[in-house]
Scaffold this motif. Structure first.
Motif, mmCIF file in Angstrom:
data_model
loop_
_atom_site.group_PDB
_atom_site.id
_atom_site.type_symbol
_atom_site.label_atom_id
_atom_site.label_comp_id
_atom_site.label_asym_id
_atom_site.label_seq_id
_atom_site.Cartn_x
_atom_site.Cartn_y
_atom_site.Cartn_z
ATOM 1 N N GLY A 27 0.806 -1.205 -0.059
ATOM 2 C CA GLY A 27 -0.087 0.058 0.045
ATOM 3 C C GLY A 27 0.830 1.189 0.229
ATOM 4 N N MET A 28 0.449 2.249 -0.691
ATOM 5 C CA MET A 28 1.093 3.468 -0.919
ATOM 6 C C MET A 28 1.391 4.354 0.537
ATOM 7 S SD MET A 28 0.468 6.706 -3.434
ATOM 8 C CE MET A 28 0.396 5.500 -4.811
ATOM 9 N N THR A 29 2.468 4.681 0.809
ATOM 10 C CA THR A 29 2.515 5.614 2.062
ATOM 11 C C THR A 29 3.400 6.658 1.525
ATOM 12 O OG1 THR A 29 4.510 4.521 2.610
ATOM 13 C CG2 THR A 29 2.575 3.664 3.556
ATOM 14 N N CYS A 30 3.185 7.888 2.108
ATOM 15 C CA CYS A 30 4.029 9.254 2.137
ATOM 16 C C CYS A 30 5.428 8.896 2.427
ATOM 17 C CB CYS A 30 3.500 10.211 3.085
ATOM 18 S SG CYS A 30 4.255 11.605 3.102
ATOM 19 N N PRO A 31 6.359 9.120 1.637
ATOM 20 C CA PRO A 31 7.875 9.065 2.112
ATOM 21 C C PRO A 31 8.231 10.002 3.304
ATOM 22 C CG PRO A 31 7.750 10.059 -0.172
ATOM 23 C CD PRO A 31 6.142 9.866 0.582
ATOM 24 N N SER A 32 7.629 10.742 3.427
ATOM 25 C CA SER A 32 8.009 11.828 4.566
ATOM 26 C C SER A 32 7.460 11.442 5.956
ATOM 27 C CB SER A 32 7.730 13.408 4.240
ATOM 28 O OG SER A 32 8.449 13.516 3.196
ATOM 29 N N TRP A 33 6.092 10.910 5.501
ATOM 30 C CA TRP A 33 5.125 11.060 6.767
ATOM 31 C C TRP A 33 4.783 9.393 7.235
ATOM 32 C CZ3 TRP A 33 4.733 14.916 10.336
ATOM 33 C CH2 TRP A 33 3.619 14.720 11.318
ATOM 34 N N GLN A 34 5.100 8.671 6.248
ATOM 35 C CA GLN A 34 4.722 7.384 6.243
ATOM 36 C C GLN A 34 2.836 7.171 6.482
ATOM 37 O OE1 GLN A 34 6.899 5.005 5.314
ATOM 38 N NE2 GLN A 34 8.225 6.845 5.460
ATOM 39 N N SER A 35 2.318 8.125 5.917
ATOM 40 C CA SER A 35 1.033 8.129 6.308
ATOM 41 C C SER A 35 0.471 7.323 4.820
ATOM 42 C CB SER A 35 0.407 9.649 6.171
ATOM 43 O OG SER A 35 -0.941 9.735 5.927
ATOM 44 N N THR A 36 -0.824 6.769 5.065
ATOM 45 C CA THR A 36 -1.455 6.039 4.021
ATOM 46 C C THR A 36 -2.641 7.113 3.524
ATOM 47 O OG1 THR A 36 -3.009 4.868 5.432
ATOM 48 C CG2 THR A 36 -1.157 3.835 5.028
ATOM 49 N N GLN A 37 -2.781 8.251 3.810
ATOM 50 C CA GLN A 37 -3.771 9.102 3.346
ATOM 51 C C GLN A 37 -2.949 10.148 1.960
ATOM 52 O OE1 GLN A 37 -6.593 9.019 4.839
ATOM 53 N NE2 GLN A 37 -5.664 7.222 5.715
ATOM 54 N N VAL A 38 -2.817 9.468 1.159
ATOM 55 C CA VAL A 38 -2.319 9.812 0.042
ATOM 56 C C VAL A 38 -3.327 9.695 -1.110
ATOM 57 C CG1 VAL A 38 -0.622 9.476 -2.008
ATOM 58 C CG2 VAL A 38 0.127 9.025 0.588
ATOM 59 N N ILE A 39 -3.356 10.996 -1.892
ATOM 60 C CA ILE A 39 -4.295 11.174 -3.048
ATOM 61 C C ILE A 39 -3.437 11.510 -4.301
ATOM 62 C CG2 ILE A 39 -6.289 11.823 -1.727
ATOM 63 C CD1 ILE A 39 -5.518 14.704 -2.134
ATOM 64 N N LYS A 40 -3.787 11.068 -5.270
ATOM 65 C CA LYS A 40 -3.224 11.480 -6.741
ATOM 66 C C LYS A 40 -3.376 12.980 -7.043
ATOM 67 C CE LYS A 40 -3.739 6.883 -8.705
ATOM 68 N NZ LYS A 40 -4.246 6.151 -9.887
ATOM 69 N N ARG A 41 -2.364 13.582 -7.468
ATOM 70 C CA ARG A 41 -2.274 15.045 -8.003
ATOM 71 C C ARG A 41 -1.880 15.158 -9.258
ATOM 72 N NH1 ARG A 41 -5.391 18.240 -5.130
ATOM 73 N NH2 ARG A 41 -4.381 18.364 -3.423
ATOM 74 N N GLY A 42 -2.223 14.464 -10.234
ATOM 75 C CA GLY A 42 -2.004 14.772 -11.651
ATOM 76 C C GLY A 42 -0.791 14.025 -11.959
ATOM 77 N N CYS A 43 0.031 14.114 -13.064
ATOM 78 C CA CYS A 43 0.994 13.568 -13.730
ATOM 79 C C CYS A 43 2.194 14.582 -14.128
ATOM 80 C CB CYS A 43 0.487 12.682 -15.017
ATOM 81 S SG CYS A 43 -0.534 11.495 -14.403
ATOM 82 N N ASP A 44 3.427 13.938 -14.045
ATOM 83 C CA ASP A 44 4.385 14.753 -14.510
ATOM 84 C C ASP A 44 4.153 15.202 -16.054
ATOM 85 O OD1 ASP A 44 7.480 15.292 -13.703
ATOM 86 O OD2 ASP A 44 7.639 14.722 -15.685
ATOM 87 N N ASP A 45 4.694 16.613 -15.995
ATOM 88 C CA ASP A 45 4.450 17.232 -17.552
ATOM 89 C C ASP A 45 5.451 16.564 -18.469
ATOM 90 O OD1 ASP A 45 3.069 19.222 -16.366
ATOM 91 O OD2 ASP A 45 4.628 20.396 -15.841
ATOM 92 N N THR A 46 6.440 16.162 -18.198
ATOM 93 C CA THR A 46 7.733 15.714 -19.175
ATOM 94 C C THR A 46 7.403 14.117 -19.403
ATOM 95 O OG1 THR A 46 9.218 15.451 -17.555
ATOM 96 C CG2 THR A 46 9.489 17.486 -18.921
ATOM 97 N N GLU A 47 6.983 13.374 -18.204
ATOM 98 C CA GLU A 47 6.876 11.960 -18.399
ATOM 99 C C GLU A 47 5.349 11.504 -17.847
ATOM 100 O OE1 GLU A 47 10.120 9.250 -17.468
ATOM 101 O OE2 GLU A 47 10.990 11.154 -16.342
ATOM 102 N N PRO A 48 4.542 11.593 -18.745
ATOM 103 C CA PRO A 48 2.960 11.465 -18.508
ATOM 104 C C PRO A 48 2.693 10.108 -17.694
ATOM 105 C CG PRO A 48 3.305 12.014 -20.543
ATOM 106 C CD PRO A 48 4.651 11.830 -20.141
ATOM 107 N N ALA A 49 3.642 9.013 -17.571
ATOM 108 C CA ALA A 49 3.103 8.057 -17.038
ATOM 109 C C ALA A 49 3.770 8.082 -15.439
ATOM 110 C CB ALA A 49 4.017 6.861 -17.718
ATOM 111 N N ARG A 50 4.332 9.194 -15.237
ATOM 112 C CA ARG A 50 4.821 9.370 -13.720
ATOM 113 C C ARG A 50 3.869 10.160 -12.890
ATOM 114 N NH1 ARG A 50 10.618 12.076 -13.083
ATOM 115 N NH2 ARG A 50 10.839 12.054 -10.433
#
Length: 125
Positions: A27-50
């Motif tokens: 399960g996804m976790t925040c690298p700074s806080w280790q929280s699982t309360q993470v939401i998607k926020r768009g994609c990278d401009d140069t690498e759309p799959a990121r």
């Protein structure tokens, strides 16, 4: 004889999906806080799959590669994946540079970082 550019055979979406599956198998976790309360926020401009994310608890923004051995480099993820594949075949840095149309110094830096990251972490994280 037909010459194939192996970078074209590697799919960006699949590379990022694989990183996500390996990195966040439990399960996804925040690298700074280790929280699982993470939401998607768009994609990278140069690498759309990121994929980009934001932690709901600490407002930290991060993406698929944040805090990985692939972060902060100018080469696309698929180039790193192909480089790692060639390393597994025990191909010299010189040959990897030729196959990927990169400078030898770039490949040396990449292979050094890949080796150090794999030894340090035992995985792509």
């Amino acid at each position: 004889m037909v010459q194939v550019n192996i970078k074209r055979l590697i799919d960006d979406v699949e590379c990022y999906q694989t990183v996500r599956e390996l990195r966040w198998a439990d399960g996804m976790t925040c690298p700074s806080w280790q929280s699982t309360q993470v939401i998607k926020r768009g994609c990278d401009d140069t690498e759309p799959a990121r994929q980009r994310y934001v932690c709901h608890d600490c407002d930290t923004r991060f993406d698929d590669l944040t805090d990985t051995i692939f972060a902060g480099h100018h080469q696309p993820l698929k180039v790193w994946v192909v480089c790692l594949y060639f390393m597994g075949l025990n191909i010299s840095n010189e040959q990897i540079a030729q196959e990927l149309a990169l400078h030898g110094s770039d490949v040396h830096q990449m292979t050094t970082q890949l080796r150090a990251g794999i030894v340090k972490n035992g995985s792509v994280e």
